[in-house]
Design an enzyme around this catalytic site. Structure first.
Site, PDB file in Angstrom:
ATOM      1  N   LYS A  87      53.245  36.570  41.195  1.00 40.14           N
ATOM      2  CA  LYS A  87      52.157  35.630  40.885  1.00 40.14           C
ATOM      3  C   LYS A  87      52.357  35.014  39.506  1.00 40.14           C
ATOM      4  O   LYS A  87      52.228  33.796  39.341  1.00 40.14           O
ATOM      5  CB  LYS A  87      50.800  36.348  40.966  1.00 40.14           C
ATOM      6  CG  LYS A  87      49.612  35.441  40.694  1.00 40.14           C
ATOM      7  CD  LYS A  87      48.298  36.178  40.888  1.00 40.14           C
ATOM      8  CE  LYS A  87      47.880  36.816  39.595  1.00 40.14           C
ATOM      9  NZ  LYS A  87      46.518  37.352  39.604  1.00 40.14           N
ATOM     10  N   ASP A  88      52.694  35.835  38.507  1.00 42.43           N
ATOM     11  CA  ASP A  88      52.863  35.315  37.146  1.00 42.43           C
ATOM     12  C   ASP A  88      54.079  34.405  37.023  1.00 42.43           C
ATOM     13  O   ASP A  88      54.111  33.526  36.174  1.00 42.43           O
ATOM     14  CB  ASP A  88      52.933  36.460  36.139  1.00 42.43           C
ATOM     15  CG  ASP A  88      51.581  37.124  35.923  1.00 42.43           C
ATOM     16  OD1 ASP A  88      50.561  36.601  36.419  1.00 42.43           O
ATOM     17  OD2 ASP A  88      51.544  38.173  35.254  1.00 42.43           O
ATOM     18  N   ARG A 139      52.194  40.433  31.211  1.00 42.96           N
ATOM     19  CA  ARG A 139      51.133  40.082  32.161  1.00 42.96           C
ATOM     20  C   ARG A 139      50.425  38.843  31.626  1.00 42.96           C
ATOM     21  O   ARG A 139      50.040  38.792  30.472  1.00 42.96           O
ATOM     22  CB  ARG A 139      50.139  41.228  32.308  1.00 42.96           C
ATOM     23  CG  ARG A 139      50.737  42.483  32.947  1.00 42.96           C
ATOM     24  CD  ARG A 139      49.663  43.568  33.061  1.00 42.96           C
ATOM     25  NE  ARG A 139      50.189  44.807  33.573  1.00 42.96           N
ATOM     26  CZ  ARG A 139      50.070  45.213  34.837  1.00 42.96           C
ATOM     27  NH1 ARG A 139      49.446  44.452  35.709  1.00 42.96           N
ATOM     28  NH2 ARG A 139      50.569  46.373  35.210  1.00 42.96           N
ATOM     29  N   ASP A 142      34.745  47.242  33.454  1.00 42.30           N
ATOM     30  CA  ASP A 142      35.837  47.756  32.628  1.00 42.30           C
ATOM     31  C   ASP A 142      37.068  47.910  33.515  1.00 42.30           C
ATOM     32  O   ASP A 142      36.971  48.408  34.646  1.00 42.30           O
ATOM     33  CB  ASP A 142      35.492  49.115  32.022  1.00 42.30           C
ATOM     34  CG  ASP A 142      34.556  49.037  30.827  1.00 42.30           C
ATOM     35  OD1 ASP A 142      34.184  47.923  30.432  1.00 42.30           O
ATOM     36  OD2 ASP A 142      34.208  50.095  30.291  1.00 42.30           O
ATOM     37  N   ASN A 143      38.231  47.492  32.998  1.00 42.70           N
ATOM     38  CA  ASN A 143      39.493  47.590  33.730  1.00 42.70           C
ATOM     39  C   ASN A 143      40.517  48.313  32.871  1.00 42.70           C
ATOM     40  O   ASN A 143      40.410  48.323  31.644  1.00 42.70           O
ATOM     41  CB  ASN A 143      40.035  46.195  34.062  1.00 42.70           C
ATOM     42  CG  ASN A 143      39.082  45.401  34.922  1.00 42.70           C
ATOM     43  OD1 ASN A 143      38.495  45.920  35.854  1.00 42.70           O
ATOM     44  ND2 ASN A 143      38.926  44.135  34.612  1.00 42.70           N
ATOM     45  N   TYR A 190      40.202  46.772  29.189  1.00 34.48           N
ATOM     46  CA  TYR A 190      39.429  45.588  28.835  1.00 34.48           C
ATOM     47  C   TYR A 190      38.099  45.543  29.554  1.00 34.48           C
ATOM     48  O   TYR A 190      37.962  45.972  30.685  1.00 34.48           O
ATOM     49  CB  TYR A 190      40.221  44.302  29.063  1.00 34.48           C
ATOM     50  CG  TYR A 190      40.897  44.118  30.392  1.00 34.48           C
ATOM     51  CD1 TYR A 190      40.410  43.201  31.317  1.00 34.48           C
ATOM     52  CD2 TYR A 190      42.046  44.827  30.709  1.00 34.48           C
ATOM     53  CE1 TYR A 190      41.050  42.995  32.520  1.00 34.48           C
ATOM     54  CE2 TYR A 190      42.691  44.630  31.912  1.00 34.48           C
ATOM     55  CZ  TYR A 190      42.185  43.710  32.823  1.00 34.48           C
ATOM     56  OH  TYR A 190      42.827  43.517  34.024  1.00 34.48           O
ATOM     57  N   HIS A 230      46.420  34.698  32.154  1.00 33.90           N
ATOM     58  CA  HIS A 230      45.388  34.638  33.187  1.00 33.90           C
ATOM     59  C   HIS A 230      44.055  34.112  32.670  1.00 33.90           C
ATOM     60  O   HIS A 230      43.722  34.260  31.496  1.00 33.90           O
ATOM     61  CB  HIS A 230      45.147  36.029  33.765  1.00 33.90           C
ATOM     62  CG  HIS A 230      46.367  36.683  34.309  1.00 33.90           C
ATOM     63  ND1 HIS A 230      46.592  38.024  34.214  1.00 33.90           N
ATOM     64  CD2 HIS A 230      47.447  36.176  34.959  1.00 33.90           C
ATOM     65  CE1 HIS A 230      47.751  38.334  34.787  1.00 33.90           C
ATOM     66  NE2 HIS A 230      48.285  37.221  35.234  1.00 33.90           N
ATOM     67  N   HIS A 271      44.771  34.425  28.915  1.00 33.16           N
ATOM     68  CA  HIS A 271      45.049  35.689  28.239  1.00 33.16           C
ATOM     69  C   HIS A 271      46.257  36.387  28.863  1.00 33.16           C
ATOM     70  O   HIS A 271      46.443  36.366  30.079  1.00 33.16           O
ATOM     71  CB  HIS A 271      43.818  36.608  28.353  1.00 33.16           C
ATOM     72  CG  HIS A 271      44.087  37.993  27.902  1.00 33.16           C
ATOM     73  ND1 HIS A 271      44.220  39.053  28.770  1.00 33.16           N
ATOM     74  CD2 HIS A 271      44.279  38.502  26.667  1.00 33.16           C
ATOM     75  CE1 HIS A 271      44.469  40.155  28.088  1.00 33.16           C
ATOM     76  NE2 HIS A 271      44.510  39.846  26.813  1.00 33.16           N
ATOM     77  N   LYS A 301      36.599  38.545  27.516  1.00 31.56           N
ATOM     78  CA  LYS A 301      37.163  39.891  27.549  1.00 31.56           C
ATOM     79  C   LYS A 301      37.173  40.509  26.155  1.00 31.56           C
ATOM     80  O   LYS A 301      37.371  39.814  25.166  1.00 31.56           O
ATOM     81  CB  LYS A 301      38.613  39.849  28.058  1.00 31.56           C
ATOM     82  CG  LYS A 301      38.761  39.342  29.473  1.00 31.56           C
ATOM     83  CD  LYS A 301      40.220  39.227  29.855  1.00 31.56           C
ATOM     84  CE  LYS A 301      40.394  38.654  31.242  1.00 31.56           C
ATOM     85  NZ  LYS A 301      41.806  38.424  31.562  1.00 31.56           N
ATOM     86  N   GLU A 350      33.621  54.344  16.780  1.00 29.41           N
ATOM     87  CA  GLU A 350      32.766  53.684  17.754  1.00 29.41           C
ATOM     88  C   GLU A 350      33.527  52.462  18.262  1.00 29.41           C
ATOM     89  O   GLU A 350      33.791  51.537  17.497  1.00 29.41           O
ATOM     90  CB  GLU A 350      31.458  53.266  17.067  1.00 29.41           C
ATOM     91  CG  GLU A 350      30.431  52.691  17.992  1.00 29.41           C
ATOM     92  CD  GLU A 350      29.135  52.393  17.243  1.00 29.41           C
ATOM     93  OE1 GLU A 350      29.035  51.288  16.673  1.00 29.41           O
ATOM     94  OE2 GLU A 350      28.253  53.275  17.211  1.00 29.41           O
TER      95      GLU A 350
END
Length: 184
Positions: free
Chosen positions: A168-169, A58, A47-48, A131, A61, A118, A71, A28
């Site tokens: 961007k990062d 990455r 949800d992504n 996530y 953020h 994160h 998250k 579960e």
């Protein structure tokens, strides 16, 4: 579900109870009842999923108030090093981080509450990362801290000079140049 506290108040590691037999396994991955009682009362709304290759980092953020995002993250294929950095003004652990390996083999999940930046690095050839978020994406509230900030002390398990980063990062500020919008 085994809930593991970290050295920073808030982020938690979740280990599901996995049932295996000749057919494979079952667990579960989320129960609102258990989550509300043992982790936090959070209403996940989105949800992504991302897919990345080895060497991708990455992050780090976050979304600024009033659009903060908590998250619940996991890696369903491959392996990542997942990181949460405390960016809550007044926190005794401000600027400190928690890092946890998430993989398709360990089935661990990581809960990152509001007030944390994160990010993750991909340690396998390919990683599929999922996530849940408790708020929708708001581009005007998007923020970040540089993964290249050596003062954070994060060992990404990848040489940052060889990391694959988005434009961007690459442009996020160092923690010392950052004015946090989060209060403890």
């Amino acid at each position: 579900m085994n809930i593991i506290k970290t050295h920073i108040e808030g982020p938690l590691i979740l280990e599901p109870r996995v049932f295996e037999d000749a057919r494979g396994y079952f667990f579960e991955s989320y129960s609102k009842k258990v989550f509300d009682a043992e982790v936090a009362k959070v209403d996940f709304v989105q949800d992504n999923e991302s897919c990345s290759t080895y060497g991708v980092i990455r992050g780090l953020h976050f979304q600024r108030p009033p659009y903060c995002q908590a998250k619940l993250v996991r890696c369903v294929k491959g392996k990542v090093l997942d990181v949460a950095v405390d960016i809550r003004k007044g926190s005794p652990t401000y600027g400190q981080h928690v890092a946890v390996e998430l993989s398709e083999d360990n089935h661990r999940q990581f809960f990152i509450p509001h007030g944390f930046a994160h990010g993750f690095s991909v340690l396998s050839d390919v990683a599929v990362f999922q996530y849940k978020c408790d708020n929708y994406y708001h581009p005007e509230a998007d923020g970040g801290i540089s993964i290249l900030d050596g003062t954070l002390g994060i060992d990404w398990k990848i040489d940052p000079s060889q990391a694959i980063l988005s434009e961007k990062d690459k442009s996020h500020p160092m923690l010392s140049d950052f004015e946090t919008p989060f209060e403890l």
